[in-house]
Write a protein that holds these residues in place. Structure first.
Motif, mmCIF file in Angstrom:
data_model
loop_
_atom_site.group_PDB
_atom_site.id
_atom_site.type_symbol
_atom_site.label_atom_id
_atom_site.label_comp_id
_atom_site.label_asym_id
_atom_site.label_seq_id
_atom_site.Cartn_x
_atom_site.Cartn_y
_atom_site.Cartn_z
ATOM 1 N N THR A 1 5.623 4.548 1.701
ATOM 2 C CA THR A 1 5.738 6.049 1.311
ATOM 3 C C THR A 1 6.980 6.453 1.105
ATOM 4 O OG1 THR A 1 3.820 6.438 3.156
ATOM 5 C CG2 THR A 1 5.431 8.211 2.459
ATOM 6 N N THR B 1 1.081 -1.233 -0.072
ATOM 7 C CA THR B 1 -0.009 0.170 -0.199
ATOM 8 C C THR B 1 0.933 1.216 0.024
ATOM 9 O OG1 THR B 1 -0.080 0.184 2.427
ATOM 10 C CG2 THR B 1 -1.818 -1.054 1.119
ATOM 11 N N ALA C 1 0.634 3.699 1.867
ATOM 12 C CA ALA C 1 1.039 3.847 3.237
ATOM 13 C C ALA C 1 2.308 3.088 4.017
ATOM 14 C CB ALA C 1 0.021 3.401 4.468
ATOM 15 N N GLU C 2 2.487 1.898 3.526
ATOM 16 C CA GLU C 2 3.464 1.055 3.689
ATOM 17 C C GLU C 2 4.969 1.611 2.867
ATOM 18 O OE1 GLU C 2 0.982 -3.065 4.311
ATOM 19 O OE2 GLU C 2 1.722 -2.693 2.168
#
Length: 392
Positions: free
Chosen positions: A45, A40, A42-43
């Protein structure tokens, strides 16, 4: 090499038949030509921020690049039979990021003698080691078996890097005269494909299930006809009585292809089905041939689109031992971005394929390098990918 981040993925096809869709990821990181991370935003970044380029796909579908398991290149990006130049580059715009030669049968004046046959295979392989039309990787140099070839010839070819062989175009008095020869070729490390069905315009033999089973190739080429199909009973024999890979092609019999795929699914052997184009041929140059077959299998078989896609990617990679065709860490960074076409009823690529509509390709990536934004051959997509320089 540069790092590429692919972001805002809406749907992610894996190319893996057993798990054809990845539901918990919206971002890919490609580095040194390979897929380095999947997760993702978020993972990932930090990886996105550090990328040299960011490909924002705006919620579209990302899939492994299609692998045409049955192409007929010559010695460059042209086809003298169809008098068409840059045809391989155009296939890239149909989502094909790799092509496997099924024999350089259209080379003008193609040699049939022992040394000429070997020289053609060695030369074709070497040529396509040095060129990448539109970014496509072509696995060329498929030796067309002739009765004069010996074990030492096969070993010599393998030493020269040739690993593909094709039966069905040689001067055999009886096809079964090649049984021992094919066995020896396989033992030397060649992956053997066999012509199937009626004769082709390129001058092949007519081969039925009884001969193919005795010949024992790794792959039954165009099991749905090239272009003329075998009787259904012959296809059933190959499906139920052998373990060989069964290829369906666009330049074949659609009814036979759908019947084969339905029966393979019912018998839980879809892993043995691979997709190719068998072009250029009498059907012409068909840049969208593989994509069209995938759409037809999705709409008419019917298979789930991610499953159909796997038949033209991961299944091919498995049979031919390629490092591409799957979205997973360590696989080649060959990707296609696609979406529903403008003006259709669908909201995403899978829905379009279920409806029988050609999706729009909005980006093609090979070796983790963006080769094109917006295909010149497919309809315009609802969502358009954009490429930007990274933030570091």
């Amino acid at each position: 090499m540069a790092t590429l981040a692919v972001t805002r993925v809406g749907t992610l096809f894996s190319g893996v038949l057993e798990a054809p869709q990845i539901d918990d990821a919206d971002t890919l990181i490609c580095r040194d030509g390979m897929i380095a991370a999947i997760g993702t935003a978020a993972e990932l970044t930090a990886e996105i921020a550090g990328a040299d380029q960011v490909l924002d796909v705006d919620g579209a579908t990302v899939a492994p690049g299609l692998i045409d398991s049955h192409g007929h290149p010559t010695l460059g990006d042209y086809t003298p039979r169809q008098k068409a130049v840059d045809f391989l580059d155009s296939y890239v715009h149909g989502g094909v990021t790799r092509m496997i030669s099924a024999g350089e049968v259209h080379v003008p004046g193609r040699p049939r003698d022992r040394e000429g046959v070997k020289a053609l295979a060695v030369t074709a392989r070497a040529v396509f080691e040095n060129i990448r039309p539109g970014g496509m990787r072509v696995h060329a140099g498929n030796v067309l078996l002739e009765p004069t070839l010996t074990e030492e010839d096969f070993r010599h070819l393998v030493r020269c890097g040739v690993w593909l062989a094709k039966f069905g175009f040689g001067a055999y008095a009886d096809p079964l005269d090649a049984v021992d020869q094919i066995r020896i070729a396989k033992s030397c490390g060649l992956l053997v494909m066999c012509h199937a069905g009626g004769v082709s315009a390129a001058g092949s033999a007519a081969l039925r299930a009884a001969e193919i089973i005795k010949l024992g190739p790794h792959v039954c080429g165009h099991a749905n006809g090239g272009p003329t199909a075998m009787p259904d009973t012959d296809v059933d024999r190959l499906l139920y009585d052998t373990e060989m890979a069964l290829q369906v092609v666009q330049a074949g019999n659609l009814r036979s292809a759908l019947r084969l795929v339905r029966r393979a699914e019912a018998a839980a052997v879809l892993h043995r089905v691979v997709v190719g184009s068998d072009t250029p041929s009498g059907f012409g140059v068909m840049p969208l041939a593989v994509l069209k077959t995938v759409v037809e299998l999705s709409a008419l078989a019917p298979l789930e689109p991610a499953v159909s896609w796997a038949l033209a990617t991961g299944n091919v990679a498995q049979v031919w031992g390629l490092p591409a065709g799957r979205v997973r860490v360590g696989a080649a960074g060959d990707l296609v971005v696609l979406d529903a076409p403008l003006g259709g009823i669908a909201s995403d690529a899978a829905e379009a394929m279920r409806n029988g509509d050609m999706p729009g390709i909005t980006a093609i990536v090979t070796d983790a390098t963006v080769r094109a934004l917006t295909s010149r051959n497919t309809p315009k997509a609802r969502r358009v990918a954009t490429l930007a320089t990274g933030g570091h």
